[in-house]
Design a protein around this motif. Structure first.
Motif, PDB file in Angstrom:
ATOM      1  N   ALA A 179      -2.487  -6.517   4.039  1.00 43.96           N
ATOM      2  CA  ALA A 179      -1.245  -6.568   3.273  1.00 43.96           C
ATOM      3  C   ALA A 179      -1.137  -7.921   2.603  1.00 43.96           C
ATOM      4  CB  ALA A 179      -0.045  -6.334   4.187  1.00 43.96           C
ATOM      5  N   GLY A 182       0.791  -1.220   0.000  1.00 41.86           N
ATOM      6  CA  GLY A 182       0.000   0.000   0.000  1.00 41.86           C
ATOM      7  C   GLY A 182       0.821   1.267   0.000  1.00 41.86           C
ATOM      8  N   HIS A 225      -8.803  -3.640   4.739  1.00 43.50           N
ATOM      9  CA  HIS A 225      -7.595  -3.737   3.932  1.00 43.50           C
ATOM     10  C   HIS A 225      -6.553  -4.600   4.628  1.00 43.50           C
ATOM     11  CE1 HIS A 225      -8.269  -1.127   0.465  1.00 43.50           C
ATOM     12  NE2 HIS A 225      -9.059  -0.435   1.266  1.00 43.50           N
ATOM     13  N   SER A 241      -1.732  -4.225  -1.627  1.00 42.47           N
ATOM     14  CA  SER A 241      -2.826  -4.038  -0.680  1.00 42.47           C
ATOM     15  C   SER A 241      -3.991  -4.917  -1.108  1.00 42.47           C
ATOM     16  CB  SER A 241      -3.251  -2.565  -0.654  1.00 42.47           C
ATOM     17  OG  SER A 241      -4.344  -2.360   0.199  1.00 42.47           O
TER      18      SER A 241
END
Length: 388
Positions: free
Chosen positions: A266, A233, A264, A257
């Motif tokens: 990772a 991100g 959200h 992301s």
């Protein structure tokens, strides 16, 4: 639609490229952003994705109704005698060209302009190659203007050129995620999803396989994977990380992301750093030798005999001899027939599958359709994909 400065649009595109969007969602938002900085008319932005190893089209994206149906678009790209096609703009070293430029300010020379663009209120077109910083082309973007609008300016063309690497990054990530989520190749990328505090939430079967190679007997998640996950991100995050496993295989790690029902997350895509999958297809389908596969791949990318000879450090007459063998094995008579045959046999199905995925809001995938197991050659033959 409110105007947006080129600087603000560039920042926005860089953020979108790392947002983990699927290809169509990325194109929808990115197209609107570009159009706010470079006014358009007559039609919405029009996008193609291509396989960087062959530069053949893998999907087509547009908003609303299009005066070309999917079959018509592919017919024009690969069978019609015209200008400003996807292959043409990718071959342009500058990576940006207008229809007025390639027709000598006489767009009536283009059949698609006469028969489709002008009747639908389009007077100008600019095409942009979505070329990554490393040189690979991942697609194209087309913008149009209506009669009465000014020509695309030098500043606008320079701006579009500057956006190309970031747009290419968005495409690359979208297609990698599509392959990781729904793999259809034995060496497909794997996906690891991390939650708060970089806790592991999910690991795909392929990712588990690649993690096994990266960590060996230690197991778990390597420090390199965790380091890449921390970059997810971040629009200024580092480039993909390359590392070598104890097995000797090289891998690339990409951060991204992920939008999930829980918010959200990772994500890290783990991808074997192997050569183009088109080589696998060419060997399995036509029985081409390694050199013939190399030459065919370069023909698909629009290279001339002289360019192929220079790149492979062989004589032009040797290239011609190999081409005769390639034509015989694939049942064609010319380079153009070869491109059309490979596209129809191995990429048209990918485009149509991606169109169904687009409609169903599923992630698109890139590259050619994987060969059927029954068509694979003997494992005693040379490897399909050579390690870099």
């Amino acid at each position: 639609m409110a105007r947006l400065s080129m600087e603000d649009a560039s920042v926005r595109i860089r953020q979108l490229a790392r947002a983990g969007l699927n290809a169509h969602a990325f194109f929808e938002v990115a197209g609107e952003t570009v159009a706010r900085a470079v006014p358009i008319g007559g039609a919405p932005p029009f996008w193609n994705t291509v396989d960087p190893s062959s530069q053949l089209i893998t999907s087509i994206h547009f908003s609303g109704e299009c005066f070309f149906d999917l079959g018509g678009q592919l017919e024009w790209e690969y069978f019609a005698d015209d200008v400003n096609k996807t292959a043409d703009v990718i071959a342009n070293r500058r990576g940006v060209q207008t229809l007025h430029e390639v027709t000598g300010a006489n767009p009536e020379r283009s059949a698609v302009f006469r028969e489709y663009l002008r009747p639908h209120g389009i007077d100008q077109e600019v095409a942009v190659a979505l070329r990554a910083k490393t040189g690979e082309a991942w697609g194209t973007l087309r913008l149009n203007r209506s009669p009465g609008q000014p020509e695309f300016s030098a500043d606008e063309l320079a701006f579009l050129h500057s956006l190309a690497p970031h747009l290419a990054e968005g495409v690359r990530r979208a297609l990698l995620l599509g392959e990781a989520v729904e793999p259809d190749w034995p060496d497909a990328p794997g996906l690891v999803v991390f939650g708060d505090g970089l806790s592991v939430e999910s690991v795909s079967a392929e990712a588990n396989r690649w993690l096994g190679e990266l960590t060996g007997d230690l197991g778990g998640i390597s420090a390199a994977v965790l380091s890449v996950a921390a970059q997810a991100g971040n629009p200024d995050g580092r480039a993909p990380v390359r590392l070598r496993a104890d097995t000797g295989r090289w891998f690339e790690l990409h951060s991204t992301s992920m939008a999930t029902p829980a918010g959200h997350r990772a994500g890290v895509i783990i991808q074997p750093a192997t050569r183009a999958r088109i080589s696998t297809v060419l060997m399995a389908a036509y029985g081409l030798t390694r050199r013939e596969r190399e030459i065919t791949r370069l023909v698909l990318m629009g290279r001339s005999t002289t360019m192929i000879a220079d790149e492979l450090v062989i004589a032009p007459v040797t290239v011609q001899q190999h081409l005769k063998s390639i034509f015989a094995k694939t049942g064609v008579r010319s380079r153009r027939d070869l491109v059309c045959t490979v596209f129809v046999d191995h990429y048209a199905a990918r485009v149509r599958d991606n169109e169904k995925r687009r409609v169903a809001a599923r992630r698109e995938r890139g590259g050619p359709i994987a060969p059927l197991p029954s068509r694979q050659v003997s494992t005693n033959d040379e490897p399909f994909c050579d390690q870099r």
